[in-house]
Design a protein around this motif. Sequence first.
Motif, PDB file in Angstrom:
ATOM      1  N   LEU A  77       2.475  -5.581  -1.883  1.00  0.00           N
ATOM      2  CA  LEU A  77       1.388  -4.927  -1.148  1.00  0.00           C
ATOM      3  C   LEU A  77       1.926  -4.104   0.016  1.00  0.00           C
ATOM      4  O   LEU A  77       1.507  -2.960   0.227  1.00  0.00           O
ATOM      5  CB  LEU A  77       0.407  -5.981  -0.643  1.00  0.00           C
ATOM      6  N   LEU A  78       2.847  -4.675   0.779  1.00  0.00           N
ATOM      7  CA  LEU A  78       3.439  -3.928   1.890  1.00  0.00           C
ATOM      8  C   LEU A  78       4.215  -2.715   1.381  1.00  0.00           C
ATOM      9  O   LEU A  78       4.186  -1.651   2.005  1.00  0.00           O
ATOM     10  CB  LEU A  78       4.356  -4.843   2.699  1.00  0.00           C
ATOM     11  N   ALA A  79       4.900  -2.855   0.251  1.00  0.00           N
ATOM     12  CA  ALA A  79       5.616  -1.710  -0.330  1.00  0.00           C
ATOM     13  C   ALA A  79       4.638  -0.595  -0.674  1.00  0.00           C
ATOM     14  O   ALA A  79       4.914   0.591  -0.413  1.00  0.00           O
ATOM     15  CB  ALA A  79       6.390  -2.143  -1.565  1.00  0.00           C
ATOM     16  N   SER A  80       3.492  -0.942  -1.256  1.00  0.00           N
ATOM     17  CA  SER A  80       2.504   0.085  -1.605  1.00  0.00           C
ATOM     18  C   SER A  80       1.899   0.729  -0.364  1.00  0.00           C
ATOM     19  O   SER A  80       1.652   1.940  -0.340  1.00  0.00           O
ATOM     20  CB  SER A  80       1.396  -0.535  -2.472  1.00  0.00           C
ATOM     21  N   ILE A  81       1.681  -0.059   0.686  1.00  0.00           N
ATOM     22  CA  ILE A  81       1.137   0.503   1.930  1.00  0.00           C
ATOM     23  C   ILE A  81       2.160   1.423   2.592  1.00  0.00           C
ATOM     24  O   ILE A  81       1.802   2.485   3.129  1.00  0.00           O
ATOM     25  CB  ILE A  81       0.717  -0.627   2.886  1.00  0.00           C
ATOM     26  N   TYR A  82       3.438   1.057   2.568  1.00  0.00           N
ATOM     27  CA  TYR A  82       4.468   1.931   3.127  1.00  0.00           C
ATOM     28  C   TYR A  82       4.523   3.259   2.385  1.00  0.00           C
ATOM     29  O   TYR A  82       4.750   4.316   2.992  1.00  0.00           O
ATOM     30  CB  TYR A  82       5.836   1.237   3.054  1.00  0.00           C
ATOM     31  N   ILE A  83       4.304   3.220   1.080  1.00  0.00           N
ATOM     32  CA  ILE A  83       4.274   4.465   0.302  1.00  0.00           C
ATOM     33  C   ILE A  83       3.104   5.325   0.754  1.00  0.00           C
ATOM     34  O   ILE A  83       3.241   6.540   0.980  1.00  0.00           O
ATOM     35  CB  ILE A  83       4.174   4.155  -1.207  1.00  0.00           C
TER      36      ILE A  83
ATOM     37  N   VAL B 229      -3.961   0.356  -7.371  1.00  0.00           N
ATOM     38  CA  VAL B 229      -4.652   1.643  -7.283  1.00  0.00           C
ATOM     39  C   VAL B 229      -5.776   1.550  -6.259  1.00  0.00           C
ATOM     40  O   VAL B 229      -6.070   2.515  -5.548  1.00  0.00           O
ATOM     41  CB  VAL B 229      -5.182   2.069  -8.661  1.00  0.00           C
ATOM     42  N   GLY B 230      -6.394   0.367  -6.149  1.00  0.00           N
ATOM     43  CA  GLY B 230      -7.393   0.177  -5.112  1.00  0.00           C
ATOM     44  C   GLY B 230      -6.802   0.274  -3.716  1.00  0.00           C
ATOM     45  O   GLY B 230      -7.482   0.701  -2.779  1.00  0.00           O
ATOM     46  N   VAL B 231      -5.543  -0.109  -3.564  1.00  0.00           N
ATOM     47  CA  VAL B 231      -4.872  -0.027  -2.257  1.00  0.00           C
ATOM     48  C   VAL B 231      -4.398   1.397  -1.972  1.00  0.00           C
ATOM     49  O   VAL B 231      -4.615   1.936  -0.873  1.00  0.00           O
ATOM     50  CB  VAL B 231      -3.674  -1.002  -2.199  1.00  0.00           C
TER      51      VAL B 231
ATOM     52  N   GLY C 101      -2.024   6.596  -6.492  1.00  0.00           N
ATOM     53  CA  GLY C 101      -1.104   5.478  -6.651  1.00  0.00           C
ATOM     54  C   GLY C 101      -0.738   5.176  -8.086  1.00  0.00           C
ATOM     55  O   GLY C 101       0.126   4.337  -8.332  1.00  0.00           O
ATOM     56  N   GLU C 102      -1.369   5.868  -9.051  1.00  0.00           N
ATOM     57  CA  GLU C 102      -1.043   5.642 -10.461  1.00  0.00           C
ATOM     58  C   GLU C 102       0.441   5.853 -10.737  1.00  0.00           C
ATOM     59  O   GLU C 102       1.055   5.105 -11.484  1.00  0.00           O
ATOM     60  CB  GLU C 102      -1.875   6.585 -11.342  1.00  0.00           C
ATOM     61  N   LYS C 103       1.011   6.890 -10.133  1.00  0.00           N
ATOM     62  CA  LYS C 103       2.409   7.208 -10.411  1.00  0.00           C
ATOM     63  C   LYS C 103       3.381   6.204  -9.803  1.00  0.00           C
ATOM     64  O   LYS C 103       4.527   6.106 -10.222  1.00  0.00           O
ATOM     65  CB  LYS C 103       2.748   8.611  -9.895  1.00  0.00           C
ATOM     66  N   TYR C 104       2.924   5.449  -8.794  1.00  0.00           N
ATOM     67  CA  TYR C 104       3.796   4.459  -8.153  1.00  0.00           C
ATOM     68  C   TYR C 104       3.556   3.047  -8.688  1.00  0.00           C
ATOM     69  O   TYR C 104       4.247   2.114  -8.283  1.00  0.00           O
ATOM     70  CB  TYR C 104       3.583   4.471  -6.633  1.00  0.00           C
ATOM     71  N   LEU C 105       2.574   2.913  -9.577  1.00  0.00           N
ATOM     72  CA  LEU C 105       2.257   1.610 -10.132  1.00  0.00           C
ATOM     73  C   LEU C 105       3.425   0.975 -10.889  1.00  0.00           C
ATOM     74  O   LEU C 105       3.636  -0.237 -10.771  1.00  0.00           O
ATOM     75  CB  LEU C 105       1.029   1.728 -11.043  1.00  0.00           C
ATOM     76  N   PRO C 106       4.213   1.719 -11.684  1.00  0.00           N
ATOM     77  CA  PRO C 106       5.340   1.075 -12.381  1.00  0.00           C
ATOM     78  C   PRO C 106       6.309   0.367 -11.441  1.00  0.00           C
ATOM     79  O   PRO C 106       6.802  -0.718 -11.773  1.00  0.00           O
ATOM     80  CB  PRO C 106       6.011   2.244 -13.114  1.00  0.00           C
ATOM     81  N   TYR C 107       6.553   0.955 -10.270  1.00  0.00           N
ATOM     82  CA  TYR C 107       7.512   0.317  -9.360  1.00  0.00           C
ATOM     83  C   TYR C 107       6.902  -0.901  -8.678  1.00  0.00           C
ATOM     84  O   TYR C 107       7.469  -1.999  -8.722  1.00  0.00           O
ATOM     85  CB  TYR C 107       8.000   1.301  -8.300  1.00  0.00           C
ATOM     86  N   VAL C 108       5.741  -0.729  -8.035  1.00  0.00           N
ATOM     87  CA  VAL C 108       5.176  -1.845  -7.272  1.00  0.00           C
ATOM     88  C   VAL C 108       4.727  -2.970  -8.212  1.00  0.00           C
ATOM     89  O   VAL C 108       4.836  -4.151  -7.871  1.00  0.00           O
ATOM     90  CB  VAL C 108       4.010  -1.368  -6.376  1.00  0.00           C
ATOM     91  N   GLY C 109       4.234  -2.618  -9.406  1.00  0.00           N
ATOM     92  CA  GLY C 109       3.862  -3.656 -10.369  1.00  0.00           C
ATOM     93  C   GLY C 109       5.068  -4.429 -10.868  1.00  0.00           C
ATOM     94  O   GLY C 109       5.032  -5.658 -10.971  1.00  0.00           O
TER      95      GLY C 109
END
Length: 351
Positions: A310-316, A146-148, A153-161
């Motif tokens: 991390l890269l997946a979250s940045i791409y999102i 969520v910091g990134v 990003g809360e809704k994408y946390l299940p996938y990237v986590g």
Amino acid sequence: MSQTENPTVAPHETPAPHVAHQAASSAAVHEGHRAPLGEDHGEGGGHDAGPAQYLMPHEIPNIATLIESVVNPKMAQAHAGVRPEASEEFHVGPVPVPINPLFSIVYAILIVWVVRRALRRASIERPGKLQNLVELLMGGLRNFFVGVMGPAGEKYLPYVGSLWLFILVNNLAGLIPGLKSPTSSFKITVALGLCTFCYVQFHAIKESGLGGWFYHLMGSPTDAITWCLVPLFLVLHVMGELIKPVSLSLRLFGNLFGEDKLLASFLGMGMMIVGAILGTAHPPVGIPLQVIFFPLAMLTSAIQATVFALLASIYIVLLLPHPEHDDGHGHEAHKEKHHEGGEAAGAAERV
């Protein structure tokens, strides 16, 4: 005559068995190799080539290949002269079973089982040790991602986590005797990269709409000059989106493949030293030289899982729409956010 007793076969020319596994046995021996055909007819021809040789495996054996070597003794003779790709499956009777997907599925089931067990009797007043561990892990993942990505990003946390946890478990499993790191196989890392690519593109279209997603690929033109550069921007952005999953896959595969090779090489060296001392090509045990690299392997496994997620979250973040502010600085804020995200992605890709 068995394959290893054929006097016309050199060690580096040994034909592969039907299902070859270099890791089928930790000994991975080649019993009684003869000299090549050309050497048999030299001076004093017909003599054997010297003592049997220990041939190092290409990876540490796992429970699947060990069981197969017990069920099918011919598999115990597999060695490093066979192509590494042949070890990616084993046979249960006539049925080929891919090893890496099998281990990945088992790890995924294990993760789900642990989390469900921890949350089944969750208690605020009297939390158990497993519940505390899972809550600590999930809380740390939430704060980090969520910091990134920001509050959205809360809704994408299940996938990237889940991606981070799954990759970490797959990376570390190779250090446990009898288990295997599926992420050392390019097929598995490509599957993870493609899943991330599809997830990012799906949510980009869902959040921005098909038109907004395509407008972003065109470079978000705002004036005549940027509209003229749309063909160039479109090609560059499409190439960039297609390269991202390949980059993710190659980075993870390269690091874990090299790690497995390193551990297997030092395992083989330990076996070779004991074999030289005992004068045998199949020593019962070896010096566990690979253990000295376990701390480094644990560190790199955690780093690679973090870099991938991390890269997946940045791409999102880079493909999501950014809300405009009413103070007239929305466009500048969008550009600054995009620039910061691009710098973070570049720094992570260099790891």
